[in-house]
Enzyme design. Structure first.
Site, PDB file in Angstrom:
ATOM      1  N   ASP A   3       0.564  -1.261  -0.374  1.00  0.00           N
ATOM      2  CA  ASP A   3       0.051   0.266  -0.284  1.00  0.00           C
ATOM      3  C   ASP A   3       1.145   1.437   0.308  1.00  0.00           C
ATOM      4  O   ASP A   3       1.731   1.088   0.858  1.00  0.00           O
ATOM      5  CB  ASP A   3      -0.646  -0.268   1.033  1.00  0.00           C
TER       6      ASP A   3
ATOM      7  N   HIS B 262       0.396  -7.542  -0.688  1.00  0.00           N
ATOM      8  CA  HIS B 262      -1.241  -8.277  -0.429  1.00  0.00           C
ATOM      9  C   HIS B 262      -1.901  -8.466  -2.108  1.00  0.00           C
ATOM     10  O   HIS B 262      -1.519  -7.491  -3.050  1.00  0.00           O
ATOM     11  CB  HIS B 262      -1.898  -7.946   0.835  1.00  0.00           C
TER      12      HIS B 262
ATOM     13  N   ARG C  94     -11.308   0.071   5.632  1.00  0.00           N
ATOM     14  CA  ARG C  94      -9.667   0.268   5.489  1.00  0.00           C
ATOM     15  C   ARG C  94      -9.389   1.572   6.493  1.00  0.00           C
ATOM     16  O   ARG C  94      -9.651   2.558   5.898  1.00  0.00           O
ATOM     17  CB  ARG C  94      -9.122  -0.367   3.864  1.00  0.00           C
TER      18      ARG C  94
END
Length: 297
Positions: free
Chosen positions: A116, A273, A288
């Protein structure tokens, strides 16, 4: 590789005094029980949660009852909140990103191997994802251990990669007719895409980074890696393709089956991921929150 019944540093899970930690795979990942994330968390429990995260890279919690407010309260225990420069948060809780995939959507969010916010100057340290509505089957998430990916490389390859820096782009959609991220997502997602404004969305980071807490070396690649510094895209592509294939080998991964009320917390500094899009006729809703990190070194 991790042995059953041990943590990533080889310690027995019985050495956790306040929580129970149960590994779900040999490479990474563990379910944690014995804590209510919506309640007050004593300092000694918080310390063991941090250790569990560092030991296992991604930790999972079942049967949690979280609101956006209590999820944020838990996230603030770990640091400041990192806002997504391209995606709008919830109206009442802008720090919480509601990830929605409906049967009408042509694409899911996060459906490629990545870490991320790797394209920002200070990528997210961690991500906390909570399952609100889960398909009857499908919608699992995969993670891969980037410590193991680095350690499995030959000494010669490690030496070569240690000299390289990667250029990471948030708008890395060149393969889609040159469309911007906003244009590409426009008719594929029901989520709201926003303009990043002055936020830095192209950054250069070491291809091999050192984890700031464990001191271990990590292969830092992912879907945001566009090319290598001082190289063209064409020159970079073969090596990037190899590193992506290498770093997602099955023996480096774990897979998590979601249920409503499940929560995953992963360390973006040493994992990638992948959200699997295999539930075309159903809806999946997740909340999230990402936590600010530091510049990779």
């Amino acid at each position: 590789m991790q042995r059953e019944g041990t943590t990533m540093d080889g310690l027995s899970n019985s050495e956790y005094r306040h929580i129970e930690v149960s590994p779900i795979a040999g490479a990474l990942g563990a379910e944690v029980s014995g804590v209510d994330l919506a309640g007050d968390i004593p300092a000694e429990v918080q310390a063991e949660l941090r250790r569990a995260l560092l030991d296992n890279l991604v930790i999972f919690f079942r049967d949690q009852r979280l609101t956006p407010e209590t999820q944020l309260a838990f996230a603030h225990r770990w640091g400041e909140i990192h806002l997504h420069p391209y995606m709008a948060g919830m109206d009442d809780y802008p720090e919480v990103l509601e990830i929605v995939k409906t049967p009408a959507d042509k694409k899911n969010f996060g459906g490629s191997w990545h870490s991320d916010q790797a394209f920002t100057a200070k990528p997210a340290m961690g991500t906390i994802l909570y399952g609100v509505e889960i398909p009857s089957a499908g919608g699992d998430t995969l993670w891969t251990n980037q410590y193991l990916a680095y350690e499995a490389l030959s000494p010669g390859m490690r030496q070569m990669l240690d000299r390289l820096k990667g250029v990471y782009r948030g708008d890395n959609f060149g393969s889609h007719d040159g469309k911007t991220r906003r244009e590409y997502y426009a008719d594929k997602l029901s989520m709201k895409v926003i303009d990043p404004g002055n936020t830095q969305t192209v950054s250069t980071h070491p291809l091999i980074r050192t984890h700031p807490e464990t001191g271990r070396r990590v292969l830092y690649v992912g879907g945001h890696l566009h090319r290598f510094e001082d190289m063209t895209e064409a020159e970079s592509k073969p090596l990037i393709d190899f590193l992506m294939q290498h770093s997602t080998r099955p023996e480096f991964t774990c897979r998590f089956r979601w249920r409503s009320g499940s929560l995953a917390f992963w360390d973006n500094r040493c994992t990638m991921h992948f959200a699997i899009n295999d539930y075309p006729a159903e809806t999946r809703i997740m909340h999230r929150v990402t936590i600010c990190g530091d510049a990779p070194v």
